[in-house]
Design an enzyme around this catalytic site. Sequence first.
Site, PDB file in Angstrom:
ATOM      1  N   ASP A  34      -6.097  10.135 -27.163  1.00 14.49           N
ATOM      2  CA  ASP A  34      -7.451   9.619 -27.395  1.00 14.49           C
ATOM      3  C   ASP A  34      -7.770   9.544 -28.879  1.00 14.49           C
ATOM      4  O   ASP A  34      -8.457   8.643 -29.340  1.00 14.49           O
ATOM      5  CB  ASP A  34      -8.495  10.506 -26.697  1.00 14.49           C
ATOM      6  N   SER A  78      10.417 -18.534  -2.198  1.00 11.60           N
ATOM      7  CA  SER A  78      10.308 -17.417  -1.263  1.00 11.60           C
ATOM      8  C   SER A  78      11.720 -17.080  -0.790  1.00 11.60           C
ATOM      9  O   SER A  78      12.681 -17.766  -1.120  1.00 11.60           O
ATOM     10  CB  SER A  78       9.398 -17.761  -0.099  1.00 11.60           C
ATOM     11  N   GLU A 108      17.640  -3.918  -3.278  1.00 10.51           N
ATOM     12  CA  GLU A 108      16.415  -3.362  -3.859  1.00 10.51           C
ATOM     13  C   GLU A 108      15.352  -3.249  -2.784  1.00 10.51           C
ATOM     14  O   GLU A 108      15.301  -4.085  -1.885  1.00 10.51           O
ATOM     15  CB  GLU A 108      15.866  -4.303  -4.948  1.00 10.51           C
ATOM     16  N   TYR A 217      11.367  -7.048 -11.390  1.00 12.29           N
ATOM     17  CA  TYR A 217      12.680  -7.192 -10.757  1.00 12.29           C
ATOM     18  C   TYR A 217      13.469  -8.444 -11.141  1.00 12.29           C
ATOM     19  O   TYR A 217      14.593  -8.617 -10.702  1.00 12.29           O
ATOM     20  CB  TYR A 217      12.560  -7.112  -9.229  1.00 12.29           C
ATOM     21  N   CYS A 400     -24.618   7.649  26.992  1.00 11.30           N
ATOM     22  CA  CYS A 400     -23.776   8.628  26.303  1.00 11.30           C
ATOM     23  C   CYS A 400     -22.941   9.405  27.331  1.00 11.30           C
ATOM     24  O   CYS A 400     -23.476   9.870  28.329  1.00 11.30           O
ATOM     25  CB  CYS A 400     -24.667   9.575  25.512  1.00 11.30           C
TER      26      CYS A 400
HETATM   27 ZN   LIG Z   1     -25.563  11.932  23.907  1.00 15.00          ZN
END
Ligand SMILES: [Zn+2]
Length: 660
Positions: A34, A78, A108, A217, A400
């Site tokens: 720094d 590609s 590689e 590479y 629930c």
């Molecule tokens: Zn509940």
Amino acid sequence: MPKDRIKYLRDEINIHNYNYYVLDNPTISDYEYDKLFSELKDLELTHPEFTTPDSPTQRVGGISSGFEEYKHKYRLYSLDNTYNEDELRKWYERVQKEFTEPVELVCELKIDGLAIALTYKNGLFTTGVTRGDGIIGENITQNLKTIKAIPLKLFKDTDVEVRGEIYMPKSSFEKLNEESKEKGDKIFANPRNAAAGSLRQLDSSVTAKRDLSMFTYTAIIENGDYLPKTHWDSIQYIKELGFKTNPNIRLVNDIEGAIKFCKDWETTRFNLDYATDGVVIKVNRFDYQNELGFTSRAPKWATAFKFPPEEITTTLLDIELGVGKTGAVTPVAILEPVNLAGSIVSRASLHNFDEIKRLDIRIGDKVLIKKAAEIIPKVIKVVDSEIHNSLPVYTTPKTCPECGGKLVTREGEVNLFCENSECPSVIKARLEYWVSKEAMDIDYIGPSVINQLYELGLVATPVDLYKLKYEDFFKLENVKEKSASNMYHSIQESKTKPFSRFVTALSIRHVGKETADLLVNECPSIEDLKQASLEKLSAIEGIGDKIALSIYEFFHNDKNLKLLSEFENLGFTFENTNLNRTEELAGKTFVLTGTLISMTRDEASDKIKMKGGKTSSSVSKNTSYVVAGSNPGSKLDKAEKLGVIILSEEDFINLIGENK
Ligand SMILES: [Zn+2]
């Protein structure tokens, strides 16, 4: 002469960047670094005529309005993919039949990141472009400059174009997502998406903050001191220029060697801190490469072996519903156990009920599950339509599973919520969170104890935990004097934990541990939190509008206020942490290292926070004290180098005023 000094500083900083980011082997402290950096910055400010684009000071970001299209000088082809040994052998046969000598190959790892091309003129970085479609990409030079593994100046004055893969380490990806989750920001699906998102920032100072790196590479050398004759030699040359290359590379005599390399890495790759999706196999000799040439889309002298997908088919046995501390009800897939990417999987994520509906997933289905190494497995889709059609459609629960309360949706959330404040699942999940390591960190009390205490009708809110008497614990299974005493004391002692732990434990929506720390620095008491205006809360660095609103609402809810006043009556000592603050500790940053005898590091860290200090995990020039226990390690060395005050355990105990 300032000019000479500037040059000296640049060279020094570049070498240190190289040691740190390319070789992973820093040779000076952050502090010294720094110092060099700020001296260079000052000199360049007073002598702007000497500022150059390759100066390390140019790595800081700026804002751009968009990315320009850029036509690649050399097309980025590609690679054709191969998926098994047979295909690899067939590819090699086609290659070998063109030559009489055995064809050597280089293997590689294929990094799952973003391909880019970098141009250097006379050894200076000039342009960095995304792959795009291989012919035209986007110029993202400014953003790439912020990545310190990319040299701005090479060790040689070469004209060269290199290609590499930008990636984000898995560990950094997870950390980024954790932070984003807490702030309510976008979550990235995988490290590659995170790297892409970070690279395409219009404000490059954002890119600079993300932990990105690059493996190089390929090099196309236009003008240099030497032209390598093989791919293997060119990789060595790339290293000599100052680039970071992947160390996991092997030169083999034939395809069997390459197959062995692929097999070796098929599972070992999960130990790497970056994502890989295959192996790239290239003919080593450049003259052979030229002779083989290209098809219309890919080189004939290379192939990409793709690792078997981290996906597998299994049967969905059931959909379990989990209820979390926020009341969110989430579906979990219960699966016929299968081996996926090296581990046995019997549960997977189903995201949310909309996703189940969209994919029309039914119990009994054959489903495809997928696991990227860094993410828990998830169900991708249904695979067998014949079985599927014979199964009943899954219906989203309306109530629930635990309390039968109506499930509701909330704006901006994909989950369903149980809004019953008396829901046993929600109550238990909150209590479990209260005692967890992240929150109040109460030893000896885990989910099973919470469950029993709840079922016995002894606790329903965190306040009840503190009202428990020593005798109460004997009502639990297999509890004798010792553990009853441990549990009782552990709960009672938690009353003196730092205020930030208490705030975390309250389970305020969007407020995790880190946000609670930020909040408590600005609002160090319950009274402060109650009185904080929405403006004040959103002005706190790191707390956005959404979080601020959630905090504000929490402290203006009658039920919560009642709970808080009950806590105050219980003798919690956090009421005004300012009282605990001491001159010695307020605003000071501590780093703990080594083993302490009289307390754990967590306990020491809590004591520091209670007295107004902060803790950090790494030593820097901003560290006020390093507390060194036995076997301290490298943090102590660094502290000595930086001249940070080092405290023994005894010194520390004296400082915090606990020397009784
Ligand atoms: Zn509940």
